[in-house]
Design a protein around this motif. Sequence first.
Motif, PDB file in Angstrom:
ATOM      1  N   THR A  86       0.833  -1.205   0.000  1.00 51.19           N
ATOM      2  CA  THR A  86       0.000   0.000   0.000  1.00 51.19           C
ATOM      3  C   THR A  86       0.867   1.255   0.000  1.00 51.19           C
ATOM      4  N   ARG A  87       1.995   1.201   0.699  1.00 47.74           N
ATOM      5  CA  ARG A  87       2.920   2.357   0.668  1.00 47.74           C
ATOM      6  C   ARG A  87       3.461   2.569  -0.739  1.00 47.74           C
ATOM      7  N   LEU A  88       3.824   1.485  -1.381  1.00 43.68           N
ATOM      8  CA  LEU A  88       4.344   1.575  -2.740  1.00 43.68           C
ATOM      9  C   LEU A  88       3.259   2.045  -3.701  1.00 43.68           C
ATOM     10  N   ALA A  89       2.035   1.567  -3.511  1.00 42.06           N
ATOM     11  CA  ALA A  89       0.920   1.999  -4.364  1.00 42.06           C
ATOM     12  C   ALA A  89       0.670   3.494  -4.198  1.00 42.06           C
ATOM     13  N   ARG A  90       0.746   3.986  -2.967  1.00 42.46           N
ATOM     14  CA  ARG A  90       0.553   5.420  -2.731  1.00 42.46           C
ATOM     15  C   ARG A  90       1.650   6.230  -3.418  1.00 42.46           C
ATOM     16  N   SER A  91       2.892   5.751  -3.319  1.00 49.29           N
ATOM     17  CA  SER A  91       4.006   6.456  -3.965  1.00 49.29           C
ATOM     18  C   SER A  91       3.837   6.482  -5.475  1.00 49.29           C
ATOM     19  N   GLU A  92       3.417   5.360  -6.036  1.00 51.93           N
ATOM     20  CA  GLU A  92       3.226   5.312  -7.491  1.00 51.93           C
ATOM     21  C   GLU A  92       2.061   6.203  -7.906  1.00 51.93           C
ATOM     22  N   PHE A  93       0.994   6.224  -7.105  1.00 49.86           N
ATOM     23  CA  PHE A  93      -0.141   7.107  -7.390  1.00 49.86           C
ATOM     24  C   PHE A  93       0.316   8.561  -7.366  1.00 49.86           C
ATOM     25  N   ASP A  94       1.103   8.930  -6.331  1.00 49.17           N
ATOM     26  CA  ASP A  94       1.612  10.306  -6.234  1.00 49.17           C
ATOM     27  C   ASP A  94       2.454  10.663  -7.451  1.00 49.17           C
ATOM     28  N   ALA A  95       3.311   9.733  -7.880  1.00 47.22           N
ATOM     29  CA  ALA A  95       4.185  10.010  -9.019  1.00 47.22           C
ATOM     30  C   ALA A  95       3.376  10.204 -10.302  1.00 47.22           C
ATOM     31  N   LEU A  96       2.417   9.317 -10.547  1.00 51.35           N
ATOM     32  CA  LEU A  96       1.610   9.447 -11.764  1.00 51.35           C
ATOM     33  C   LEU A  96       0.728  10.691 -11.723  1.00 51.35           C
ATOM     34  N   ALA A  97       0.194  11.011 -10.548  1.00 49.60           N
ATOM     35  CA  ALA A  97      -0.634  12.213 -10.422  1.00 49.60           C
ATOM     36  C   ALA A  97       0.209  13.470 -10.627  1.00 49.60           C
ATOM     37  N   GLY A  98       1.447  13.445 -10.138  1.00 44.61           N
ATOM     38  CA  GLY A  98       2.339  14.587 -10.335  1.00 44.61           C
ATOM     39  C   GLY A  98       2.688  14.800 -11.786  1.00 44.61           C
ATOM     40  N   ARG A  99       2.798  13.704 -12.546  1.00 44.84           N
ATOM     41  CA  ARG A  99       3.066  13.845 -13.982  1.00 44.84           C
ATOM     42  C   ARG A  99       1.840  14.395 -14.711  1.00 44.84           C
ATOM     43  N   ARG A 100       0.667  13.999 -14.244  1.00 51.74           N
ATOM     44  CA  ARG A 100      -0.569  14.430 -14.914  1.00 51.74           C
ATOM     45  C   ARG A 100      -0.915  15.871 -14.563  1.00 51.74           C
ATOM     46  N   ASN A 101      -0.753  16.246 -13.278  1.00 55.14           N
ATOM     47  CA  ASN A 101      -1.087  17.591 -12.838  1.00 55.14           C
ATOM     48  C   ASN A 101      -0.192  17.916 -11.650  1.00 55.14           C
ATOM     49  N   ALA A 102       0.809  18.752 -11.860  1.00 57.37           N
ATOM     50  CA  ALA A 102       1.822  19.017 -10.834  1.00 57.37           C
ATOM     51  C   ALA A 102       1.248  19.694  -9.603  1.00 57.37           C
ATOM     52  N   GLY A 103       0.194  20.451  -9.722  1.00 56.90           N
ATOM     53  CA  GLY A 103      -0.349  21.180  -8.587  1.00 56.90           C
ATOM     54  C   GLY A 103      -1.449  20.439  -7.845  1.00 56.90           C
ATOM     55  N   ASP A 105      -3.314  17.996  -5.239  1.00 56.05           N
ATOM     56  CA  ASP A 105      -3.077  17.461  -3.894  1.00 56.05           C
ATOM     57  C   ASP A 105      -3.607  16.035  -3.846  1.00 56.05           C
ATOM     58  N   THR A 106      -2.703  15.042  -3.859  1.00 54.60           N
ATOM     59  CA  THR A 106      -3.132  13.647  -3.893  1.00 54.60           C
ATOM     60  C   THR A 106      -3.701  13.167  -2.572  1.00 54.60           C
ATOM     61  N   SER A 107      -3.349  13.817  -1.468  1.00 52.38           N
ATOM     62  CA  SER A 107      -3.880  13.358  -0.188  1.00 52.38           C
ATOM     63  C   SER A 107      -5.395  13.507  -0.147  1.00 52.38           C
ATOM     64  N   ALA A 108      -5.932  14.533  -0.790  1.00 54.24           N
ATOM     65  CA  ALA A 108      -7.379  14.711  -0.848  1.00 54.24           C
ATOM     66  C   ALA A 108      -8.027  13.621  -1.692  1.00 54.24           C
ATOM     67  N   ALA A 109      -7.382  13.229  -2.770  1.00 55.28           N
ATOM     68  CA  ALA A 109      -7.937  12.190  -3.641  1.00 55.28           C
ATOM     69  C   ALA A 109      -7.843  10.812  -2.999  1.00 55.28           C
ATOM     70  N   LEU A 110      -6.792  10.561  -2.226  1.00 55.94           N
ATOM     71  CA  LEU A 110      -6.587   9.245  -1.627  1.00 55.94           C
ATOM     72  C   LEU A 110      -7.251   9.089  -0.263  1.00 55.94           C
ATOM     73  N   GLU A 135      -6.124   8.553 -13.950  1.00 52.68           N
ATOM     74  CA  GLU A 135      -6.814   9.187 -15.080  1.00 52.68           C
ATOM     75  C   GLU A 135      -8.242   9.583 -14.712  1.00 52.68           C
ATOM     76  N   ARG A 136      -8.890   8.808 -13.821  1.00 55.16           N
ATOM     77  CA  ARG A 136     -10.259   9.128 -13.414  1.00 55.16           C
ATOM     78  C   ARG A 136     -10.314  10.194 -12.322  1.00 55.16           C
ATOM     79  N   LEU A 137      -9.352  10.182 -11.396  1.00 55.12           N
ATOM     80  CA  LEU A 137      -9.430  11.058 -10.223  1.00 55.12           C
ATOM     81  C   LEU A 137      -8.683  12.381 -10.355  1.00 55.12           C
ATOM     82  N   VAL A 138      -7.615  12.398 -11.137  1.00 55.40           N
ATOM     83  CA  VAL A 138      -6.768  13.587 -11.209  1.00 55.40           C
ATOM     84  C   VAL A 138      -7.071  14.333 -12.503  1.00 55.40           C
TER      85      VAL A 138
END
Length: 172
Positions: A86-103, A105-110, A135-138
Motif C-alpha cells: 500500500t505504501r508503494l501503491a501510494r508512492s506510485e499514485f503520487d508520481a503518476l498524479a504529479g506527472r498528470r497535474n503538478a499542482g 493534492d493527492t492526499s485529498a484524492a486518496l 486518469e479518473r481522479l486527477v
Amino acid sequence: MSEQSPEAPADQTSEQPQEGGEQEPKTFDAEYVANLRKEAAKYRTEAKAAASELEKQRQASMSEADKAVAEAEARGRSAAATEYGTRLARSEFDALAGRRNAGFDTSAALEFVDLKKFLNEDGDVDSKAIKSAVERLVPEESTAASFDGGARTTAPKGPDMNSLLRKAAGRA
C-alpha cells in the motif's frame, strides 16, 4: 522441449558479417514466435501446478504444530506485503498524479480510496489499476495560457515636438 524442432524457420535473415564484424540480428516469423510463447506458457502453468502439488504434499506431512507455525508465517508475510504494497501503491499514485497535474493534492484524492485495491493477489502493485485511477481522479493540468494582454513592449517612438512644429511652419 516439445515435438517441434528447435530450429528456426527458413525465412531468417542471413548471418553474414557486416561492416565492423557485427552480425545482423535474427528475425523469426510470427507463427514460430507464437508457438514458442504458447510452449513457454504451458511450461509455466505446469511448473505452478507442480509447485502447488509439492506444497500440498509438504503440508500433509506436517505435524499440527508445524502447520500452525507455517500458517502464522504466511499471515505475517501477507500482512507485511500488504502494508508495504500500500505504501508503494501510494508512492506510485503520487508520481503518476504529479506527472498528470503538478499542482494536484493527492492526499485529498486518496482520503477515501482503499489502496489495497491496487495490489494483486501476490501483494505486488498493479500499475495498470493505478494508472486508470489517476486518469479518473486527477484532472489534467490546464495547458491553455491565460490571457495577459500579450507581450509587454514599449510603444514605437513617434516624431518629437520640434519636428512637428517645423512641419507646421513649413520649415521641415
